[in-house]
Scaffold this motif. Structure first.
Motif, PDB file in Angstrom:
ATOM      1  N   LYS A 112      84.363  58.029  27.929  1.00  0.00           N
ATOM      2  CA  LYS A 112      85.732  58.488  27.680  1.00  0.00           C
ATOM      3  C   LYS A 112      86.670  57.935  28.754  1.00  0.00           C
ATOM      4  CE  LYS A 112      88.496  62.611  26.894  1.00  0.00           C
ATOM      5  NZ  LYS A 112      88.528  64.068  26.854  1.00  0.00           N
ATOM      6  N   LYS A 138      87.641  54.640  27.915  1.00  0.00           N
ATOM      7  CA  LYS A 138      88.231  54.619  26.569  1.00  0.00           C
ATOM      8  C   LYS A 138      87.306  54.032  25.513  1.00  0.00           C
ATOM      9  CE  LYS A 138      92.754  54.314  28.653  1.00  0.00           C
ATOM     10  NZ  LYS A 138      93.966  53.543  28.844  1.00  0.00           N
ATOM     11  N   SER A 180      84.505  56.252  24.171  1.00  0.00           N
ATOM     12  CA  SER A 180      83.635  57.319  23.663  1.00  0.00           C
ATOM     13  C   SER A 180      83.467  57.234  22.145  1.00  0.00           C
ATOM     14  CB  SER A 180      84.167  58.693  24.063  1.00  0.00           C
ATOM     15  OG  SER A 180      85.477  58.881  23.572  1.00  0.00           O
ATOM     16  N   HIS A 181      84.455  56.679  21.460  1.00  0.00           N
ATOM     17  CA  HIS A 181      84.373  56.546  20.002  1.00  0.00           C
ATOM     18  C   HIS A 181      83.375  55.472  19.565  1.00  0.00           C
ATOM     19  CE1 HIS A 181      87.236  53.491  21.260  1.00  0.00           C
ATOM     20  NE2 HIS A 181      87.069  52.888  20.096  1.00  0.00           N
ATOM     21  N   LYS A 182      82.845  54.711  20.507  1.00  0.00           N
ATOM     22  CA  LYS A 182      81.871  53.659  20.177  1.00  0.00           C
ATOM     23  C   LYS A 182      80.523  53.911  20.843  1.00  0.00           C
ATOM     24  CE  LYS A 182      85.110  50.147  18.922  1.00  0.00           C
ATOM     25  NZ  LYS A 182      85.354  48.718  18.816  1.00  0.00           N
ATOM     26  N   ASP A 197      77.845  55.105  19.792  1.00  0.00           N
ATOM     27  CA  ASP A 197      76.667  54.835  18.968  1.00  0.00           C
ATOM     28  C   ASP A 197      76.493  53.354  18.633  1.00  0.00           C
ATOM     29  OD1 ASP A 197      78.921  54.734  17.359  1.00  0.00           O
ATOM     30  OD2 ASP A 197      77.932  55.639  15.623  1.00  0.00           O
ATOM     31  N   ARG A 198      77.330  52.506  19.175  1.00  0.00           N
ATOM     32  CA  ARG A 198      77.268  51.073  18.875  1.00  0.00           C
ATOM     33  C   ARG A 198      76.273  50.357  19.772  1.00  0.00           C
ATOM     34  NH1 ARG A 198      82.177  49.732  16.106  1.00  0.00           N
ATOM     35  NH2 ARG A 198      82.456  51.549  14.772  1.00  0.00           N
ATOM     36  N   GLU A 240      85.023  45.304  25.623  1.00  0.00           N
ATOM     37  CA  GLU A 240      84.315  46.584  25.493  1.00  0.00           C
ATOM     38  C   GLU A 240      83.006  46.554  26.279  1.00  0.00           C
ATOM     39  OE1 GLU A 240      86.004  47.855  21.077  1.00  0.00           O
ATOM     40  OE2 GLU A 240      84.182  46.661  21.232  1.00  0.00           O
TER      41      GLU A 240
END
Length: 122
Positions: free
Chosen positions: A21, A24, A26-28, A30-31, A40
């Motif tokens: 987080k 920036k 945290s939304h990835k 699981d990648r 990234e």
């Protein structure tokens, strides 16, 4: 994430998510690495380095393979992190624009310190 055996699996996962987080991403979470852009991947590397809570970050050309926009984002994030955590960042670069992000610059020519610049940062 470094676990010395004192953290539960859940605590490690929570710490990893906090760090993601912070950079920036945290939304990835699981990648896979190959599913992330260069910028990234660079930010994930920063999160991994932060997991050790170092007093000193050493970076060798940390933005060498990034585009201009991502380079600026990564450098600004690195500055923010080290200031918030009162850490020191030492970065090696051949790019004068990247060096411009530093509070202090030391130039080395032929293995010797050639000159030193101190920038006034308000």
């Amino acid at each position: 994430l470094l676990n010395d055996g004192n953290l539960s699996k859940k605590a490690c996962e929570e710490q990893a998510m906090r760090l993601l987080k912070h950079v920036k991403l945290s939304h990835k979470a699981d990648r896979l690495p190959l599913e992330l852009s260069g910028g990234e991947q660079q930010r994930v590397a920063m999160a991994r380095a932060m997991s050790h809570n170092p007093k000193l970050f050493l970076c060798d050309e940390p933005t060498g393979n990034l585009d201009t926009k991502t380079t600026a984002e990564v450098l600004e994030l690195m500055q923010k992190i080290v200031k918030e955590k009162h850490q020191t960042l030492i970065m090696v670069t051949h790019d004068p624009e990247i060096a411009g992000f530093a509070d202090r610059q030391i130039r080395i020519v032929d293995g010797k310190i050639n000159n030193e610049f101190r920038l006034d940062i308000v």
